[in-house]
Design a protein around this motif. Structure first.
Motif, PDB file in Angstrom:
ATOM      1  N   ASP A 262       6.181 -12.288  13.920  1.00  0.00           N
ATOM      2  CA  ASP A 262       6.238 -10.646  14.146  1.00  0.00           C
ATOM      3  C   ASP A 262       5.863 -10.789  15.833  1.00  0.00           C
ATOM      4  N   LEU A 263       5.174 -10.979  16.250  1.00  0.00           N
ATOM      5  CA  LEU A 263       4.352 -11.363  17.635  1.00  0.00           C
ATOM      6  C   LEU A 263       5.446 -11.712  18.617  1.00  0.00           C
ATOM      7  N   ILE A 264       5.998 -11.630  19.462  1.00  0.00           N
ATOM      8  CA  ILE A 264       6.932 -12.461  20.194  1.00  0.00           C
ATOM      9  C   ILE A 264       6.579 -11.394  21.174  1.00  0.00           C
ATOM     10  N   HIS A 265       6.662 -11.841  23.214  1.00  0.00           N
ATOM     11  CA  HIS A 265       6.360 -11.088  24.324  1.00  0.00           C
ATOM     12  C   HIS A 265       7.483 -11.448  25.176  1.00  0.00           C
ATOM     13  N   PRO A 266       8.171 -10.516  25.798  1.00  0.00           N
ATOM     14  CA  PRO A 266       9.305 -11.028  26.379  1.00  0.00           C
ATOM     15  C   PRO A 266       8.777 -12.353  28.389  1.00  0.00           C
ATOM     16  N   GLY A 267       9.454 -12.957  28.299  1.00  0.00           N
ATOM     17  CA  GLY A 267       8.815 -13.533  29.335  1.00  0.00           C
ATOM     18  C   GLY A 267       8.420 -14.688  28.391  1.00  0.00           C
ATOM     19  N   ASP A 268       7.883 -14.705  27.328  1.00  0.00           N
ATOM     20  CA  ASP A 268       7.236 -16.182  26.554  1.00  0.00           C
ATOM     21  C   ASP A 268       8.407 -17.226  26.357  1.00  0.00           C
ATOM     22  N   GLU A 269       7.656 -18.269  26.472  1.00  0.00           N
ATOM     23  CA  GLU A 269       9.052 -19.642  26.617  1.00  0.00           C
ATOM     24  C   GLU A 269       8.719 -20.220  25.477  1.00  0.00           C
ATOM     25  N   LEU A 270       9.705 -20.575  24.324  1.00  0.00           N
ATOM     26  CA  LEU A 270       9.747 -20.651  23.671  1.00  0.00           C
ATOM     27  C   LEU A 270      11.093 -22.490  22.995  1.00  0.00           C
ATOM     28  N   VAL A 271      10.188 -23.482  22.236  1.00  0.00           N
ATOM     29  CA  VAL A 271      10.933 -24.552  22.242  1.00  0.00           C
ATOM     30  C   VAL A 271      11.071 -24.106  20.669  1.00  0.00           C
ATOM     31  N   ILE A 272      12.849 -24.382  21.030  1.00  0.00           N
ATOM     32  CA  ILE A 272      13.622 -24.609  19.907  1.00  0.00           C
ATOM     33  C   ILE A 272      13.599 -25.904  19.023  1.00  0.00           C
ATOM     34  N   PRO A 273      12.911 -26.036  18.029  1.00  0.00           N
ATOM     35  CA  PRO A 273      13.100 -27.112  17.519  1.00  0.00           C
ATOM     36  C   PRO A 273      14.294 -27.855  17.131  1.00  0.00           C
ATOM     37  N   ASN A 274      14.759 -29.267  16.917  1.00  0.00           N
ATOM     38  CA  ASN A 274      15.621 -29.874  15.886  1.00  0.00           C
ATOM     39  C   ASN A 274      15.726 -29.561  14.706  1.00  0.00           C
ATOM     40  N   LEU A 275      16.557 -29.007  14.400  1.00  0.00           N
ATOM     41  CA  LEU A 275      16.776 -29.213  12.086  1.00  0.00           C
ATOM     42  C   LEU A 275      16.982 -30.257  11.940  1.00  0.00           C
TER      43      LEU A 275
END
Length: 125
Positions: free
Chosen positions: A112-125
């Protein structure tokens, strides 16, 4: 003429910074190739090809490789986004937000806690 029909595909390739790309027109068929950063970028190219040429276009041949197949995509969080909105964008299903959270547990304190600028990995499903 074929090249102009698929100009939006070529423009998207430039926008996505497709590497080692080239385009050639031969015998009424457009041939394009290159390497996308992620599978998501490759999917965007194919979606645009299908939008213009239909499900099985015969006037274009595309050979798009993927540079990093270990992840589906990389995403920089924008203001107002949530993991469920991001999951909806990449997977078409907001309920898959937990897969993104699990892949980024080391940098996120909670789902529930993400911030603008956070770099996320979007995993393969």
């Amino acid at each position: 003429m074929i090249k102009s029909k698929y100009q939006s595909v070529l423009d998207l390739g430039e926008k996505l910074n497709i590497q080692e790309g080239d385009v050639k027109e031969e015998n009424g068929q457009l041939k394009v190739w290159g390497t996308a950063k992620t599978q998501y970028d490759k999917n965007l190219i194919w979606d645009e090809i299908k939008r213009i040429g239909g499900e099985n276009p015969t006037d274009i041949m595309a050979d798009i490789k993927v540079a990093d197949s270990s992840v589906f995509a990389h995403h920089t969080v924008q203001s107002g986004e949530s993991l469920s909105k991001i999951a909806k964008k990449y997977y078409g299903d907001a309920n898959k937000y937990n897969a993104i959270y699990e892949a980024n547990k080391g940098k996120l304190k909670s789902a529930d806690l993400i911030h603008p600028g956070d770099e996320l990995v979007i995993p393969n499903l």
